[in-house]
Motif scaffolding. Sequence first.
Motif, short mmCIF file in Angstrom:
data_model
loop_
_atom_site.label_atom_id
_atom_site.label_comp_id
_atom_site.label_asym_id
_atom_site.label_seq_id
_atom_site.Cartn_x
_atom_site.Cartn_y
_atom_site.Cartn_z
N LEU A 100 -62.13 89.82 -20.74
CA LEU A 100 -61.35 90.62 -22.66
C LEU A 100 -59.89 90.67 -21.77
O LEU A 100 -59.27 91.08 -21.69
N GLU A 101 -60.52 90.43 -20.29
CA GLU A 101 -59.10 90.84 -19.39
C GLU A 101 -57.81 89.75 -19.91
O GLU A 101 -56.96 90.28 -19.39
N THR A 102 -58.28 88.68 -19.06
CA THR A 102 -57.55 87.65 -19.64
C THR A 102 -57.07 87.37 -21.10
O THR A 102 -56.14 86.95 -20.99
N SER A 103 -58.05 87.20 -22.16
CA SER A 103 -57.93 87.30 -23.58
C SER A 103 -57.10 87.73 -23.66
O SER A 103 -56.02 88.14 -25.10
N THR A 104 -56.89 89.39 -23.47
CA THR A 104 -55.96 90.59 -24.09
C THR A 104 -54.61 90.66 -22.88
O THR A 104 -53.78 91.09 -23.05
N GLN A 105 -54.82 89.85 -21.76
CA GLN A 105 -53.73 90.57 -20.37
C GLN A 105 -53.41 92.00 -19.75
O GLN A 105 -52.44 92.33 -19.80
N GLN A 106 -54.13 92.54 -20.31
CA GLN A 106 -54.73 94.28 -20.41
C GLN A 106 -55.37 94.52 -18.98
O GLN A 106 -56.80 93.86 -19.39
N ARG A 107 -56.03 95.35 -18.05
CA ARG A 107 -57.04 95.95 -17.49
C ARG A 107 -57.60 96.91 -18.02
O ARG A 107 -56.64 97.90 -19.05
N ALA A 108 -59.33 97.11 -18.31
CA ALA A 108 -59.61 97.57 -18.90
C ALA A 108 -59.60 99.18 -17.46
O ALA A 108 -59.31 98.87 -16.22
N VAL A 109 -59.79 100.46 -18.36
CA VAL A 109 -59.74 101.43 -17.53
C VAL A 109 -61.45 101.64 -17.01
O VAL A 109 -62.17 101.11 -18.51
N TYR A 110 -61.80 101.79 -15.78
CA TYR A 110 -63.12 101.34 -15.54
C TYR A 110 -63.83 102.87 -15.31
O TYR A 110 -63.12 103.68 -14.62
N ILE A 111 -64.89 103.17 -15.94
CA ILE A 111 -65.44 104.18 -15.89
C ILE A 111 -66.43 104.12 -14.68
O ILE A 111 -66.87 104.97 -14.14
N GLY A 112 -67.76 103.18 -15.18
CA GLY A 112 -68.79 103.43 -13.44
C GLY A 112 -68.41 103.41 -12.10
O GLY A 112 -66.64 103.12 -11.55
N LYS A 113 -69.90 103.27 -10.91
CA LYS A 113 -69.10 103.18 -10.11
C LYS A 113 -68.78 102.42 -9.74
O LYS A 113 -69.10 101.25 -10.10
#
Length: 254
Positions: free
Chosen positions: A168-181
């Motif tokens: 999805l980062e590739t398809s949206t050209q956006q980086r996610a906010v990551y939550i987990g370890k």
Amino acid sequence: MRYNGYLVDLDGTIYRGKEIIPAGKRFVETLQKKDIPFLFVTNNTTKTPEDVVQRLKNEFEIRVEPEEVYTATLATIDYMRDAKRGSSFYAIGESGLIQLILQAGFTWNEKDPDYVVVGLDSEVTYDKLTTATLAIQQGALFIGTNPDKNIPTERGLVPGAGSLIALLETSTQQRAVYIGKPEAIIMEKALEQIELTKQEVLMVGDNYETDIQSGIRNGLDSLLVLSGFTTKEVVPHLPIKPTYIVDSLDEWTF
């Protein structure tokens, strides 16, 4: 050094797949006997804390309370509440993720959600990915529950939540906010949950990339146990060493 509390990984530390790690079980029982606070911190979003408790009891005869389990799902919900971006969401994930977010008061929205949350989904489809992509492009806050690219199974390393998030980062050209370890968000929330400071707590786990990096990146001491993901052979090559390394949790003294 004596610690007032412990943040503990599960798979590879307390059990390995469907097999108990005896030293891990004894480690938990010692914490309980000494009345030392602990919190299981897991990136698994497919199970609720109650599911984890039942599995520990039924499969491994380890008895804990739901309040002693903190999942990436719970950390995600806490983050969404803090973000205050709205009350609707769309998610790619399983019931352990979606149902808990619904129970927290957020509403399902496939058209124009405030949040798009992506976790592990063994039944992911192109349609789900398309819905998520379009929502993110339209302004939804893009949240990745955890960065794990793979999951170790008896078949080998299979795709994890991080692989879906990367797509999805590739398809949206956006980086996610990551939550987990090993991200700061889950560690800060876990410390709030256990009501202790970084200096009082030891992070315990078998995976250098997630568990131990959680400590290193966020200022907590860490204990690497060589019972799971990270092997003894790679230890000499680790760029930053854990505070402690043991072959078995039986070696740890409280």
